[in-house]
Design a protein around this motif. Structure first.
Motif, PDB file in Angstrom:
ATOM      1  N   LYS A   1      33.266  62.342  51.891  1.00 32.34           N
ATOM      2  CA  LYS A   1      34.144  63.491  51.610  1.00 32.34           C
ATOM      3  C   LYS A   1      35.264  63.137  50.641  1.00 32.34           C
ATOM      4  O   LYS A   1      35.610  63.918  49.766  1.00 32.34           O
ATOM      5  CB  LYS A   1      34.773  64.019  52.907  1.00 32.34           C
ATOM      6  N   MET A   2      35.855  61.963  50.821  1.00 31.22           N
ATOM      7  CA  MET A   2      37.029  61.580  50.047  1.00 31.22           C
ATOM      8  C   MET A   2      36.687  60.756  48.805  1.00 31.22           C
ATOM      9  O   MET A   2      37.568  60.438  48.027  1.00 31.22           O
ATOM     10  CB  MET A   2      37.995  60.800  50.947  1.00 31.22           C
ATOM     11  N   LYS A   3      35.430  60.373  48.684  1.00 25.86           N
ATOM     12  CA  LYS A   3      34.974  59.536  47.559  1.00 25.86           C
ATOM     13  C   LYS A   3      35.767  58.220  47.490  1.00 25.86           C
ATOM     14  O   LYS A   3      36.256  57.806  46.439  1.00 25.86           O
ATOM     15  CB  LYS A   3      35.062  60.305  46.248  1.00 25.86           C
ATOM     16  N   ILE A   4      35.882  57.604  48.671  1.00 21.14           N
ATOM     17  CA  ILE A   4      36.592  56.335  48.831  1.00 21.14           C
ATOM     18  C   ILE A   4      35.610  55.342  49.470  1.00 21.14           C
ATOM     19  O   ILE A   4      34.905  55.701  50.398  1.00 21.14           O
ATOM     20  CB  ILE A   4      37.820  56.509  49.762  1.00 21.14           C
ATOM     21  N   PRO A   5      35.563  54.096  48.986  1.00 18.19           N
ATOM     22  CA  PRO A   5      34.643  53.125  49.598  1.00 18.19           C
ATOM     23  C   PRO A   5      35.065  52.770  51.021  1.00 18.19           C
ATOM     24  O   PRO A   5      36.253  52.766  51.341  1.00 18.19           O
ATOM     25  CB  PRO A   5      34.751  51.903  48.682  1.00 18.19           C
TER      26      PRO A   5
ATOM     27  N   LYS B   1      41.460  40.938  49.557  1.00 15.24           N
ATOM     28  CA  LYS B   1      40.975  41.545  48.317  1.00 15.24           C
ATOM     29  C   LYS B   1      40.692  43.037  48.537  1.00 15.24           C
ATOM     30  O   LYS B   1      41.026  43.871  47.689  1.00 15.24           O
ATOM     31  CB  LYS B   1      39.710  40.818  47.839  1.00 15.24           C
ATOM     32  N   ILE B   2      40.114  43.377  49.667  1.00 17.78           N
ATOM     33  CA  ILE B   2      39.817  44.782  49.983  1.00 17.78           C
ATOM     34  C   ILE B   2      41.112  45.585  50.097  1.00 17.78           C
ATOM     35  O   ILE B   2      41.256  46.627  49.462  1.00 17.78           O
ATOM     36  CB  ILE B   2      39.006  44.902  51.298  1.00 17.78           C
ATOM     37  N   ILE B   3      42.065  45.095  50.892  1.00 18.02           N
ATOM     38  CA  ILE B   3      43.270  45.904  51.133  1.00 18.02           C
ATOM     39  C   ILE B   3      44.220  45.946  49.937  1.00 18.02           C
ATOM     40  O   ILE B   3      45.119  46.773  49.897  1.00 18.02           O
ATOM     41  CB  ILE B   3      44.030  45.491  52.424  1.00 18.02           C
ATOM     42  N   GLN B   4      44.001  45.084  48.953  1.00 10.01           N
ATOM     43  CA  GLN B   4      44.809  45.153  47.737  1.00 10.01           C
ATOM     44  C   GLN B   4      44.259  46.172  46.737  1.00 10.01           C
ATOM     45  O   GLN B   4      44.923  46.494  45.767  1.00 10.01           O
ATOM     46  CB  GLN B   4      44.904  43.766  47.091  1.00 10.01           C
ATOM     47  N   SER B   5      43.060  46.693  46.998  1.00  7.43           N
ATOM     48  CA  SER B   5      42.510  47.703  46.100  1.00  7.43           C
ATOM     49  C   SER B   5      43.211  49.045  46.336  1.00  7.43           C
ATOM     50  O   SER B   5      43.908  49.228  47.327  1.00  7.43           O
ATOM     51  CB  SER B   5      40.989  47.819  46.270  1.00  7.43           C
ATOM     52  N   GLU B   6      43.032  49.969  45.399  1.00  6.21           N
ATOM     53  CA  GLU B   6      43.759  51.241  45.434  1.00  6.21           C
ATOM     54  C   GLU B   6      43.345  52.163  46.567  1.00  6.21           C
ATOM     55  O   GLU B   6      44.164  52.908  47.101  1.00  6.21           O
ATOM     56  CB  GLU B   6      43.593  51.981  44.103  1.00  6.21           C
ATOM     57  N   THR B   7      42.055  52.154  46.878  1.00  8.62           N
ATOM     58  CA  THR B   7      41.546  53.043  47.932  1.00  8.62           C
ATOM     59  C   THR B   7      40.578  52.281  48.819  1.00  8.62           C
ATOM     60  O   THR B   7      39.817  51.440  48.341  1.00  8.62           O
ATOM     61  CB  THR B   7      40.811  54.273  47.331  1.00  8.62           C
ATOM     62  N   TRP B   8      40.616  52.580  50.101  1.00  6.88           N
ATOM     63  CA  TRP B   8      39.669  51.996  51.038  1.00  6.88           C
ATOM     64  C   TRP B   8      39.713  52.718  52.384  1.00  6.88           C
ATOM     65  O   TRP B   8      40.695  53.359  52.738  1.00  6.88           O
ATOM     66  CB  TRP B   8      39.892  50.509  51.253  1.00  6.88           C
TER      67      TRP B   8
ATOM     68  N   ARG C   1      49.458  68.184  54.031  1.00  6.18           N
ATOM     69  CA  ARG C   1      49.505  66.721  54.103  1.00  6.18           C
ATOM     70  C   ARG C   1      48.965  66.108  52.822  1.00  6.18           C
ATOM     71  O   ARG C   1      48.046  66.621  52.220  1.00  6.18           O
ATOM     72  CB  ARG C   1      48.632  66.224  55.255  1.00  6.18           C
ATOM     73  N   LYS C   2      49.550  64.980  52.456  1.00  6.37           N
ATOM     74  CA  LYS C   2      49.059  64.219  51.317  1.00  6.37           C
ATOM     75  C   LYS C   2      47.756  63.531  51.739  1.00  6.37           C
ATOM     76  O   LYS C   2      47.680  62.929  52.816  1.00  6.37           O
ATOM     77  CB  LYS C   2      50.112  63.182  50.926  1.00  6.37           C
ATOM     78  N   THR C   3      46.735  63.607  50.896  1.00  7.97           N
ATOM     79  CA  THR C   3      45.454  62.984  51.223  1.00  7.97           C
ATOM     80  C   THR C   3      45.613  61.466  51.229  1.00  7.97           C
ATOM     81  O   THR C   3      46.070  60.883  50.240  1.00  7.97           O
ATOM     82  CB  THR C   3      44.378  63.391  50.201  1.00  7.97           C
ATOM     83  N   PRO C   4      45.247  60.825  52.339  1.00  5.41           N
ATOM     84  CA  PRO C   4      45.390  59.364  52.400  1.00  5.41           C
ATOM     85  C   PRO C   4      44.396  58.667  51.476  1.00  5.41           C
ATOM     86  O   PRO C   4      43.286  59.135  51.272  1.00  5.41           O
ATOM     87  CB  PRO C   4      45.095  59.045  53.869  1.00  5.41           C
ATOM     88  N   LYS C   5      44.822  57.557  50.912  1.00  2.05           N
ATOM     89  CA  LYS C   5      43.960  56.760  50.036  1.00  2.05           C
ATOM     90  C   LYS C   5      43.523  55.469  50.722  1.00  2.05           C
ATOM     91  O   LYS C   5      42.598  54.812  50.269  1.00  2.05           O
ATOM     92  CB  LYS C   5      44.695  56.424  48.741  1.00  2.05           C
ATOM     93  N   LYS C   6      44.243  55.117  51.802  1.00  2.00           N
ATOM     94  CA  LYS C   6      43.933  53.905  52.552  1.00  2.00           C
ATOM     95  C   LYS C   6      43.920  54.261  54.037  1.00  2.00           C
ATOM     96  O   LYS C   6      44.952  54.638  54.590  1.00  2.00           O
ATOM     97  CB  LYS C   6      44.981  52.820  52.273  1.00  2.00           C
ATOM     98  N   VAL C   7      42.746  54.140  54.655  1.00  5.25           N
ATOM     99  CA  VAL C   7      42.554  54.561  56.039  1.00  5.25           C
ATOM    100  C   VAL C   7      41.978  53.401  56.846  1.00  5.25           C
ATOM    101  O   VAL C   7      40.995  52.777  56.426  1.00  5.25           O
ATOM    102  CB  VAL C   7      41.586  55.774  56.122  1.00  5.25           C
ATOM    103  N   HIS C   8      42.585  53.120  57.984  1.00  7.53           N
ATOM    104  CA  HIS C   8      42.057  52.111  58.906  1.00  7.53           C
ATOM    105  C   HIS C   8      41.613  52.832  60.177  1.00  7.53           C
ATOM    106  O   HIS C   8      42.412  53.509  60.815  1.00  7.53           O
ATOM    107  CB  HIS C   8      43.123  51.060  59.240  1.00  7.53           C
TER     108      HIS C   8
END
Length: 169
Positions: free
Chosen positions: A29-33, A63-70, A3-10
């Motif tokens: 673990k993913m180094k994502i804010p 503003k948060i969801i427009q960033s690259e990772t979250w 699987r591709k590692t997700p960059k945006k998780v809700h």
């Protein structure tokens, strides 16, 4: 196939489902804010929390969801539909009602003892409200959320237990 590692998780679920713990773990673990939706709704202040206007809340959220990772976590579902569309992965924590009730009590005790950090002043009034919110989630919000998320089947992961995530990852 990997699987591709997700960059945006809700992450969505009721009070006591483990959203914040899971978001914090994945963030490390993913180094994502990660962002707590309650902190999007409220401006945290020592003298008392101040609710943002809907306009301010929505601007901050967008503003948060427009960033690259979250990683976003919270129980809110009606005003956050943009993040469901933008997310690479949606995790719905469908933890048993009784287990959530136990966790609410455990959390309250740990917060009162100063062992668990909290964004608000733990009070018996809030403790009682959490049981009401938990029941409301079970009877009203959960069916709405399941219906709302049905269109995102290809990126939806429903977990009955937080440990099931290890199998996915």
């Amino acid at each position: 196939m990997k699987r591709k590692t997700p960059k945006k998780v809700h992450i969505i679920g009721s009070v006591g489902s483990g959203k914040t713990t899971l978001a914090r773990t994945l963030s490390t673990k993913m180094k994502i804010p990660f962002y707590e939706l309650d902190n999007v709704v409220w401006i945290r202040n020592k003298s008392g929390d101040i609710r943002r206007s809907e306009k301010e809340r929505d601007q901050y959220f967008n503003k948060i969801i427009q960033s690259e990772t979250w990683i976003i976590e919270g129980v809110h579902h009606k005003w956050v539909s943009n993040s469901f569309r933008e997310a690479d992965l949606i995790i719905f924590l469908d933890i048993a009602f009784r287990k959530r009730k136990f966790r609410i009590t455990k959390r309250y005790i740990l917060q009162k003892l100063g062992i668990e950090k909290v964004n608000y002043k733990p009070s018996f009034k809030i403790y009682k409200k959490m049981f009401k919110w938990n029941a409301f989630f079970e009877n009203v919000s959960k069916p709405e959320i399941i219906n709302m998320l049905s269109e995102y089947d290809e990126k939806l992961l429903i977990l009955k237990d937080n440990s099931e995530l290890d199998k996915y990852l």
